[in-house]
Design a protein around this motif. Structure first.
Motif, short mmCIF file in Angstrom:
data_model
loop_
_atom_site.label_atom_id
_atom_site.label_comp_id
_atom_site.label_asym_id
_atom_site.label_seq_id
_atom_site.Cartn_x
_atom_site.Cartn_y
_atom_site.Cartn_z
N ARG A 4 119.07 -13.19 -7.81
CA ARG A 4 117.64 -12.91 -7.83
C ARG A 4 117.40 -11.47 -7.36
O ARG A 4 118.00 -11.02 -6.39
N ARG A 5 116.48 -10.79 -8.04
CA ARG A 5 116.16 -9.40 -7.71
C ARG A 5 114.66 -9.21 -7.74
O ARG A 5 113.99 -9.71 -8.66
N VAL A 6 114.14 -8.47 -6.78
CA VAL A 6 112.71 -8.18 -6.71
C VAL A 6 112.52 -6.72 -6.34
O VAL A 6 113.19 -6.20 -5.44
N ILE A 7 111.60 -6.05 -7.04
CA ILE A 7 111.15 -4.71 -6.68
C ILE A 7 109.68 -4.82 -6.32
O ILE A 7 108.86 -5.22 -7.15
N LEU A 90 119.07 -9.19 0.89
CA LEU A 90 119.41 -7.84 1.34
C LEU A 90 118.39 -6.86 0.79
O LEU A 90 117.99 -6.97 -0.37
N ILE A 91 117.99 -5.88 1.61
CA ILE A 91 116.86 -5.02 1.25
C ILE A 91 117.23 -3.56 1.37
O ILE A 91 117.75 -3.10 2.40
N ALA A 92 116.92 -2.80 0.32
CA ALA A 92 116.99 -1.34 0.35
C ALA A 92 115.57 -0.82 0.20
O ALA A 92 114.82 -1.27 -0.67
N LEU A 101 120.75 -2.66 -7.06
CA LEU A 101 120.97 -4.05 -6.70
C LEU A 101 122.12 -4.60 -7.52
O LEU A 101 122.12 -4.51 -8.76
N LEU A 102 123.11 -5.17 -6.83
CA LEU A 102 124.35 -5.62 -7.46
C LEU A 102 124.59 -7.09 -7.16
O LEU A 102 124.28 -7.56 -6.06
N GLY A 103 125.17 -7.81 -8.12
CA GLY A 103 125.48 -9.21 -7.86
C GLY A 103 126.56 -9.75 -8.78
O GLY A 103 126.61 -9.41 -9.97
N ASP A 104 127.45 -10.55 -8.22
CA ASP A 104 128.48 -11.29 -8.98
C ASP A 104 128.01 -12.74 -9.04
O ASP A 104 128.06 -13.45 -8.03
N VAL A 231 117.68 -8.25 -3.12
CA VAL A 231 118.62 -9.05 -3.93
C VAL A 231 119.16 -10.19 -3.07
O VAL A 231 119.40 -10.03 -1.88
N TRP A 232 119.31 -11.36 -3.69
CA TRP A 232 119.96 -12.49 -3.02
C TRP A 232 120.55 -13.43 -4.08
O TRP A 232 120.19 -13.36 -5.26
N ALA A 233 121.47 -14.26 -3.63
CA ALA A 233 122.09 -15.25 -4.52
C ALA A 233 121.52 -16.62 -4.19
O ALA A 233 121.51 -17.04 -3.04
#
Length: 239
Positions: A4-7, A90-92, A101-104, A231-233
């Motif tokens: 999941r990604r949010v701006i 996690l927040i930038a 934002l990166l995710g596997d 970003v979070w899983a």
């Protein structure tokens, strides 16, 4: 896992001008009560408890820190966070720098990266990818989103600075719309991700200097807030 990604934008918060209104940056001079209200609203908006949001004290460096659970305070002296913990966001923070934002999705390892000119030049994204591998991710499975940032047509720099960044981050040199030396950090970071073997790369095309719904340090002459890239899983539901 579902990545999941949010701006966020600057709209819908509690902060007053010049931080109006959804400022999430804690070191910009905003009213602490307004900042706390905005942080609570972010947690509510993404459906996680507030203690599941992890912040970092960004210093424009290349330190990537792995976290394995909630933190009692912002992670010190880091410009990238990595975790394999589900539902840990996690927040930038940004206001012209590039959030990545990166995710596997197979392992659920995620990373939030703050890549400004200095951090991008010294390899913060490379450090984040290494930390993700250390946490169990595989480069060929990682999906990336390069967030809003100052675009190359707006980001004017001295020619010497442009040449120096280009040496360390190939693909970032460009011309501004005025025909002067510029930097397109997102282009350089895209090249860096591709060279590392990241096949799925998305780019949010918005320029922070041109988009009024986003904060911009350059446009607002240094007196402004910060938007968040999160970003979070999330574990997928099973029947």
């Amino acid at each position: 896992m579902r990545i999941r990604r949010v701006i966020t934008t600057r709209e819908g918060g509690s902060s007053r001008p010049p931080f109006d209104s959804f400022n999430l940056g804690g070191r910009v001079g905003d009213d602490p009560a307004a900042l706390a209200a905005n942080q609570r609203k972010l947690a509510e908006g993404i459906g996680l408890p507030e203690n599941r949001l992890v912040w970092m004290e960004q210093i424009h460096g290349r330190t990537a820190t792995i976290v394995d659970g909630p933190q009692s305070a912002a992670v010190e002296a880091a410009d990238a966070l990595v975790t394999a913990e589900p539902n840990l966001a996690l927040i930038a923070l940004s206001a012209d720098c590039v959030p990545v934002l990166l995710g596997d999705p197979e392992t659920g390892v995620v990373s939030a990266v703050h890549a400004g000119r200095v951090g991008a030049r010294v390899g913060v994204l490379v450090a984040a990818l290494k930390a993700m591998r250390d946490a169990g991710a595989r480069l060929d499975r990682i999906e990336a989103l390069i967030g809003p940032a100052a675009c190359g047509e707006c980001y004017e720099v001295p020619a010497e600075m442009q040449a120096d960044v280009e040496r360390h981050l190939p693909g970032s040199a460009c011309k501004t719309r005025k025909g002067t030396a510029g930097l397109d950090l997102r282009a350089g970071l895209w090249e860096q991700l591709a060279a590392a073997g990241i096949a799925k790369i998305g780019v949010d095309p918005r320029c922070t200097m041109e988009s009024p719904e986003l904060y911009s340090h350059r446009r607002d002459r240094g007196r402004t807030g910060r938007f968040a890239a999160v970003v979070w899983a999330e574990p997928e539901e099973t029947a």
